[in-house]
Design a protein around this motif. Structure first.
Motif, PDB file in Angstrom:
ATOM      1  N   GLU A  66     -21.329 -81.282   1.837  1.00  0.00           N
ATOM      2  CA  GLU A  66     -21.184 -80.616   0.550  1.00  0.00           C
ATOM      3  C   GLU A  66     -22.333 -79.649   0.278  1.00  0.00           C
ATOM      4  O   GLU A  66     -22.131 -78.537  -0.208  1.00  0.00           O
ATOM      5  CB  GLU A  66     -21.090 -81.636  -0.591  1.00  0.00           C
ATOM      6  CG  GLU A  66     -19.764 -82.384  -0.655  1.00  0.00           C
ATOM      7  CD  GLU A  66     -19.665 -83.499   0.372  1.00  0.00           C
ATOM      8  OE1 GLU A  66     -20.724 -83.873   0.942  1.00  0.00           O
ATOM      9  OE2 GLU A  66     -18.551 -83.974   0.622  1.00  0.00           O
ATOM     10  N   ARG A 118     -14.435 -82.395   5.436  1.00  0.00           N
ATOM     11  CA  ARG A 118     -14.960 -82.040   4.110  1.00  0.00           C
ATOM     12  C   ARG A 118     -15.767 -80.749   4.174  1.00  0.00           C
ATOM     13  O   ARG A 118     -15.678 -79.903   3.276  1.00  0.00           O
ATOM     14  CB  ARG A 118     -15.832 -83.168   3.554  1.00  0.00           C
ATOM     15  CG  ARG A 118     -15.072 -84.385   3.102  1.00  0.00           C
ATOM     16  CD  ARG A 118     -15.890 -85.231   2.132  1.00  0.00           C
ATOM     17  NE  ARG A 118     -17.201 -85.578   2.642  1.00  0.00           N
ATOM     18  CZ  ARG A 118     -17.450 -86.603   3.462  1.00  0.00           C
ATOM     19  NH1 ARG A 118     -16.440 -87.366   3.854  1.00  0.00           N
ATOM     20  NH2 ARG A 118     -18.674 -86.881   3.868  1.00  0.00           N
ATOM     21  N   VAL A 149     -15.072 -77.390   2.028  1.00  0.00           N
ATOM     22  CA  VAL A 149     -16.016 -76.701   1.145  1.00  0.00           C
ATOM     23  C   VAL A 149     -16.060 -75.213   1.477  1.00  0.00           C
ATOM     24  O   VAL A 149     -16.208 -74.356   0.596  1.00  0.00           O
ATOM     25  CB  VAL A 149     -17.419 -77.335   1.268  1.00  0.00           C
ATOM     26  CG1 VAL A 149     -18.449 -76.517   0.500  1.00  0.00           C
ATOM     27  CG2 VAL A 149     -17.397 -78.767   0.738  1.00  0.00           C
TER      28      VAL A 149
END
Length: 662
Positions: A116, A167, A171
């Motif tokens: 992230e 992930r 992002v």
């Protein structure tokens, strides 16, 4: 020198791999590598190497393996790499720089990755970590609980890395790459709900909504069949987010600096699109859910231009992807169009054959004849006629598990129509009423696939004058025709030319042209059923050197035919089994009797004599078998059984006899 645990346990020096000897010696090394620079007691090694009672000389065996490992490492120059295998009383320790062990390097790379906070860097680190894997962890060790537990723990870490990599791609707005990363892991771990949920959302965000929904239903069925549980909160939340078609999810963010440098007033809220997020107002039957643009937000500063009005909310698109290799069926498609297609203009007259309350078309036929494919293909071909969306539900009437309750489908439909989960009534009657009110004025296609009974279908009928409904079933659903004016379309097996054309589409025209006679024979041996022809094609595609005549020769053997016409969980036998499991015990017994007692045709008197039962009861049983297309009534009181059904009935009869000890 490098030590490998993420695959076959090995030691390499440069391009060479050391000869480690037998499985137990390799297992001793693996256990020492799992605890590098730590003393591992002999008792622990013994418990890992012998699942049952160890031999009396187990310690001596361990000492011998350690001695040989020490010599092998020394010969390979272990000292130069800081590697030393030492003895500490009744324990052994492998001293080495931990970066020489692939499992340790993997853990370090995974720890450094921040999907992230630093997605670009994380993608590189995580790909390095996953590239260290060469197969299932700890391959080549003893099959004992300690090693199984250690391998499982390493595999969990690998899956965590896969999810983290996905992930990071997400992002960055790289949803297609996220789906590519997640797909093989999801196939290998079909009950890992979090991974499936991530894959569903990635597929949805690249426009593959139907594939995402198919993953949900497949996983839900597996959870019910294997574990007897319902999907967990994370999987349900992903499914509901997709059904609500949240705008934030439907439009992937741009990759790179464009997304990060977006103006603040247009920045995407991190909560937007999540279940229960406040960013969306509750849609009303004639408000946003009808596709009208949302109100323009006020300007936030004098120098800012007012944002444009939001685009109309797209209607739900729940149809599965179009069937591959679909061809033929021109007559049936034309009939569907004539019976199903709604009026071209709102308020205009309905076309001939379409009642003012909306059309219901019923596609029926035997297992494997292609009812679902026909309905889905037609739905995609006429998408423009249904600007308010296309709903789809597999009612599982003739599937392996329990049929779907109408209230479950109503919930899915209401979520797809952008009804907040907390506004969906728990009462089936209230949910059906809300559903009908939401679609009352919409031009919507509803496909209700694989229905078991008319009662299962009726609560799901939209009833609006601009809605069209397609129902598919192996049963004739006479009740739906009688009470709801459904128009039946009977789907028959493919003729010889269409069957050969389907083989050509699946195998390539050149392969079929090599042996046209064998192609026609394959169509006949498959009873012209598309499902059987696709299974036969799968056999040939898996064996590119086979000519069609070779498979035709194999299929002539009636004892092997049903087995050959199967491809994993898809095949004629599986489809017929799902039909037969819905029969009563008496009707199933009658089917077995007919399969073993007659060539292909039978009348009531002959069947009664063979079964030793009252002709009136047998007549009713024959009618019920014909109703679900296990028999065809070709003439009054004259029933025909297809070859594949007959073979299945014989096999099930043999199985029953074996169970009874006969």
């Amino acid at each position: 020198m490098h030590f490998c645990l993420l695959g076959t346990v090995a030691v390499t020096t440069g391009t060479e791999e050391l000869a480690l000897g037998p499985v137990k010696r390799r297992s001793v090394l693996a256990m020492l590598l799992l605890r590098p620079n730590s003393a591992v007691p002999v008792e622990q090694l013994i418990s890992c190497l012998w699942e049952e009672e160890p031999p009396a000389h187990a310690r001596t065996v361990i000492q011998g393996h350690v001695s040989r490992l020490r010599a092998t490492l020394a010969e390979a120059g272990a000292d130069a790499h800081g590697v030393e295998l030492t003895t500490h009383g009744s324990a052994y320790q492998l001293r080495l720089p931990e970066q020489l062990v692939d499992a340790q390097r993997f853990s370090e790379l995974l720890y450094r990755a921040r999907p992230e906070a630093a997605p670009d860097e994380a993608v590189g680190l995580l790909r390095q970590a996953l590239d260290l894997w060469r197969g299932p962890a700890l391959t080549g060790t003893v099959a004992s609980p300690p090693f199984a537990a250690a391998a499982h723990a390493l595999e969990e870490r690998r899956l965590a890395a896969v999810e983290a990599l996905a992930r990071a791609h997400g992002v960055l707005g790289q949803y297609e790459k996220a789906a590519d990363v997640l797909h093989p892991a999801a196939v290998a771990n079909p009950l890992r709900e979090g991974l499936i949920a991530d894959l569903m959302l990635a597929l949805y965000r690249i426009g593959r909504q139907s594939d995402a929904i198919a993953w949900y239903h497949r996983t839900r069925q597996l959870l019910a069949d294997d574990l007897g549980v319902d999907p967990g909160e994370r999987l349900r939340a992903a499914y509901e987010e997709i059904l609500r078609a949240a705008p934030a999810a439907a439009a992937p963010r741009a990759a790179g600096t464009a997304a990060r440098n977006a103006r603040p007033e247009f920045a995407e809220s991190p909560d937007r699109g999540r279940p229960g997020a406040p960013a969306q107002a509750h849609p009303q039957a004639h408000g946003e859910a009808q596709g009208r643009p949302a109100a323009v937000p006020p300007q936030t500063a004098p120098h800012q231009a007012a944002p444009q009005a939001a685009a109309p909310v797209p209607g739900p698109q729940l149809l599965p992807r179009p069937p591959a290799g679909f061809l033929g069926r021109d007559r049936e498609l034309a009939v569907l169009t004539r019976l199903t297609l709604p009026a071209a203009e709102p308020g205009g007259p309905a076309p001939a054959g379409l009642p003012p309350e909306g059309g219901i078309t019923l596609v029926t036929g035997p297992a494997g004849v292609g009812k679902t494919g026909l309905a889905v293909y037609w739905g995609h071909a006429h998408a423009a006629a249904f600007p308010d969306g296309r709903l789809f539900a597999d009612l599982r009437g003739f599937s392996g598990g329990e049929e779907v309750a109408p209230v479950e489908v109503l919930r899915e439909f209401l979520l797809a129509l952008r009804t907040p989960a907390d506004r969906i009534p728990s009462s089936p009657e209230a949910a059906a009423a809300l559903y009908r009110s939401l679609v009352a004025d919409r031009r919507l296609l509803v496909v209700l696939d694989n229905a078991r009974s008319s009662a299962q279908v009726r609560p799901l009928l939209p009833g609006g004058p601009r809605c069209a409904t397609l129902v598919t079933s192996r049963s004739r659903l006479d009740g739906l025709i009688a009470t709801d004016a459904a128009r039946p379309v009977r789907l028959h097996a493919l003729g010889p030319e269409d069957g050969v054309a389907l083989l050509g589409a699946l195998l390539g025209p050149d392969r079929v042209a090599e042996d046209p006679e064998a192609a026609h024979e394959l169509v006949a041996l498959c009873d012209g059923l598309p499902l059987a022809l696709r299974a036969a094609s799968a056999q040939l595609l898996a064996r590119p050197r086979w000519r069609l005549a070779r498979l035709a020769t194999a299929l002539r053997d009636e004892r092997r035919r049903l087995t050959l016409l199967s491809a994993e969980d898809a095949g004629v036998a599986a489809a017929l089994r799902n039909s037969v499991t819905r029969l009563s015990a008496d009707d199933a017994r009658l089917l077995r009797t007919l399969g073993t007692g007659f060539a292909r045709e039978v009348n009531t008197a002959e069947a009664a004599a063979l079964a030793g039962a009252d002709p009136e009861l047998i007549q009713d049983g024959l009618e019920r078998l014909a109703e679900v297309h296990l028999l065809d009534e070709e003439a009054t009181n004259r029933y025909v059984m297809s070859d594949l059904v007959k073979l299945f009935a014989q096999d099930s009869g043999d199985g029953k006899d074996r169970q009874d000890g006969r």
